[in-house]
Design a protein around this motif. Sequence first.
Motif, PDB file in Angstrom:
ATOM      1  N   MET A   1      15.221  -0.250   1.718  1.00 56.54           N
ATOM      2  CA  MET A   1      13.812   0.074   1.943  1.00 56.54           C
ATOM      3  C   MET A   1      13.142  -1.038   2.734  1.00 56.54           C
ATOM      4  N   GLU A   3      10.698  -3.758   4.009  1.00 58.45           N
ATOM      5  CA  GLU A   3       9.757  -4.637   3.314  1.00 58.45           C
ATOM      6  C   GLU A   3       8.362  -4.460   3.926  1.00 58.45           C
ATOM      7  N   ILE A   4       7.380  -4.198   3.088  1.00 57.93           N
ATOM      8  CA  ILE A   4       6.000  -4.004   3.533  1.00 57.93           C
ATOM      9  C   ILE A   4       5.219  -5.287   3.302  1.00 57.93           C
ATOM     10  N   LYS A  24       0.222   0.740   0.005  1.00 62.54           N
ATOM     11  CA  LYS A  24       1.588   0.207  -0.002  1.00 62.54           C
ATOM     12  C   LYS A  24       2.613   1.334  -0.130  1.00 62.54           C
ATOM     13  N   GLN A  28       5.446   2.450   2.592  1.00 65.39           N
ATOM     14  CA  GLN A  28       6.867   2.511   2.223  1.00 65.39           C
ATOM     15  C   GLN A  28       7.452   3.879   2.573  1.00 65.39           C
ATOM     16  N   GLU A  29       6.678   4.923   2.276  1.00 67.92           N
ATOM     17  CA  GLU A  29       7.133   6.279   2.585  1.00 67.92           C
ATOM     18  C   GLU A  29       7.231   6.507   4.090  1.00 67.92           C
ATOM     19  N   GLY A  32       6.839   1.858   7.273  1.00 64.48           N
ATOM     20  CA  GLY A  32       6.059   0.817   7.940  1.00 64.48           C
ATOM     21  C   GLY A  32       5.212   1.319   9.096  1.00 64.48           C
TER      22      GLY A  32
END
Length: 288
Positions: A1, A3-4, A24, A28-29, A32
């Motif tokens: 996944m 990184e945000i 956030k 993530q979905e 970015g």
Amino acid sequence: MMEISASMVVKLRKMSGQGIMDCKMALQEAGGDIDQAMTILRKKGLTTLAKRAERETAEGLVVCKTGDDGKTAILATLCCETDFVAKSEDFVAAAETLANYALACPADEGAKNIPETTIDGKKFSDILTEIVSKTGEKIQVGDYAKYKLDGPGLISTYVHFNQKVGTMVQIETSDETTAAADVLKQTASDIAMHTTATKPLALDKEAIAPEIIEQEKAVYADQVKNKPPNIVDKIIQGKMKKFFEENCLLDQKFVKDDSKSVTQVLDEAAKQAGGKAKIKGFARFEVG
């Protein structure tokens, strides 16, 4: 996944007005992608709106706005489920924006078309979706009225300080000089405030629905059914006269001087202004 970063979350939050965790999760979905994340947040708002389609929207705010030329004005309500949301900064801002969209919407299209009205490339429905996503409540345009002067006259608006009730009154005058007179402007403002306070059913008795009149007569007839037949009609006529005086704007006793009717007060002001005036119509909306 992916990184945000915190900066990405902050940027999306500023763009959307959504909470940190919502932003956030959307990022993530979206992997970015800021634009995609905004779309996800918008869809969230639409989903919430659909889920709450049957919920009651009894709270909200009343707004009014007059066009730059002074010839057009609107009165409208933005409704929500709770008074808590109605007092929120985002909802108040949306209500203020509604006034601009309502003024831009053609009068004959009605409240249902305000969401599809576009200003600077943005529909009001987009604004509704955004605030629904933020609040989690059903939010919709409620009442809407738009007046436009076709000749000499003025439109006076008044919204109470709590923004829960407001009135718009359209007055026709014999000439523009009369309409522009300070004494008539002040009287028009006073009549708008009067209407907000007194809740008239109609402008005059001709505008009251026949079924309401018959209903009132039936009530009064029942009240005097034991009276002598020769006076029953007179009693009912007297009660109906009082009913019209209490519920017809033109016949109501003026709140600032109950020795005069609204019509008498307006006639006197117009005479001082050098002309004539009459009330063409009014709208009064209340929420909460």
